[in-house]
Design an enzyme around this catalytic site. Sequence first.
Site, mmCIF file in Angstrom:
data_model
loop_
_atom_site.group_PDB
_atom_site.id
_atom_site.type_symbol
_atom_site.label_atom_id
_atom_site.label_comp_id
_atom_site.label_asym_id
_atom_site.label_seq_id
_atom_site.Cartn_x
_atom_site.Cartn_y
_atom_site.Cartn_z
ATOM 1 N N ASP A 181 39.958 56.032 47.188
ATOM 2 C CA ASP A 181 39.873 58.007 46.572
ATOM 3 C C ASP A 181 39.077 58.113 45.617
ATOM 4 O OD1 ASP A 181 41.070 59.976 46.783
ATOM 5 O OD2 ASP A 181 43.300 59.569 45.826
ATOM 6 N N GLU A 235 41.685 52.481 36.809
ATOM 7 C CA GLU A 235 41.228 53.868 36.133
ATOM 8 C C GLU A 235 40.190 54.093 35.283
ATOM 9 O OE1 GLU A 235 41.078 57.524 36.189
ATOM 10 O OE2 GLU A 235 42.169 56.665 37.540
ATOM 11 N N ASP A 238 36.413 50.305 36.268
ATOM 12 C CA ASP A 238 35.126 50.866 37.527
ATOM 13 C C ASP A 238 35.943 50.172 39.179
ATOM 14 O OD1 ASP A 238 34.073 52.080 39.789
ATOM 15 O OD2 ASP A 238 32.133 51.724 39.267
ATOM 16 N N HIS A 264 48.995 60.599 51.013
ATOM 17 C CA HIS A 264 50.625 60.845 50.261
ATOM 18 C C HIS A 264 51.276 59.977 50.969
ATOM 19 C CE1 HIS A 264 49.039 61.785 46.551
ATOM 20 N NE2 HIS A 264 48.776 61.037 46.464
#
Length: 286
Positions: A170, A119, A149, A19
């Site tokens: 990620d 998500e 996906d 981050h």
Amino acid sequence: MFSYRHAFHAGNHADVLKHSILLHIVEYFARKETPFWVIDTHAGAGLYALDGDWANKRGEFEDGIGRVWSHQGPMPELVDNYRELIRSFNEDGSLRHYPGSPWVTLSRLRASDRLRLFELHPNEVDVLVANLEESGRRAMRQTTIFNQDGFEGVKALLPVPSRRSLVLIDPPYEDKTDYRKVVTAVNDAIKRYAPGTIAVWYPIVSRVEAQELPRRLQRLPVRNWLNATLTVRSPAPDGRGLHGSGMFLINQPWNLAAALKDALPWMARQLALDGKAGYTLDFQQE
């Protein structure tokens, strides 16, 4: 398939690395007037309660953002900017809330910029939607959430209309096929829009696929790349657990390498859990 929960790991040492770099990139993008898009392939819930049951089950944030938060004295600019961002989510002075990558990004988006979130987890996406609704109309206008996906969904978005984009990849890497999917997704993104910036987070664990991933990414047809790693302890005897992580960037901001040369040694010292903590920084910039 759906056992992973971002909240278990929110604010840990891997999040500090990921981050702080993400914030640097988004701030760099915002220096130019041209709008930009950020596409997050595995967004999670977006906001996390560090005093909640999930985060406290492991308490990983205590040795991550907790150490950065409580540090007395000067720190590198990249880390200081990151800590100030976390403070903006905790205005009462206590460390209780942690922004995931969607809210790190939203904190620096201008009205003309856009955020696209993927998500797949059904519960996580419900929380993500609720968090976005509570963030106000501007955030909702800028952001679109896809319950699908991200590896597949990103294909339909590139190139973005403004031609300035960051793709953040990620995944949880619980399934070892995620390593192959990352390389495939990055290669496809390069073909769709070669100048775009791509950021890949990956775990440093005792698994061959994890060790090979950055080397496979370096072999892709790119001219500018950066690979930064941070380890906080020696590998566990049983080979389990996350003892470090890395960020692999393609078409990284020109000033990121210098910022990390300053920040990574500090992170390694501040977040060390034993004498094997360390860092690496390799890059090619033309």
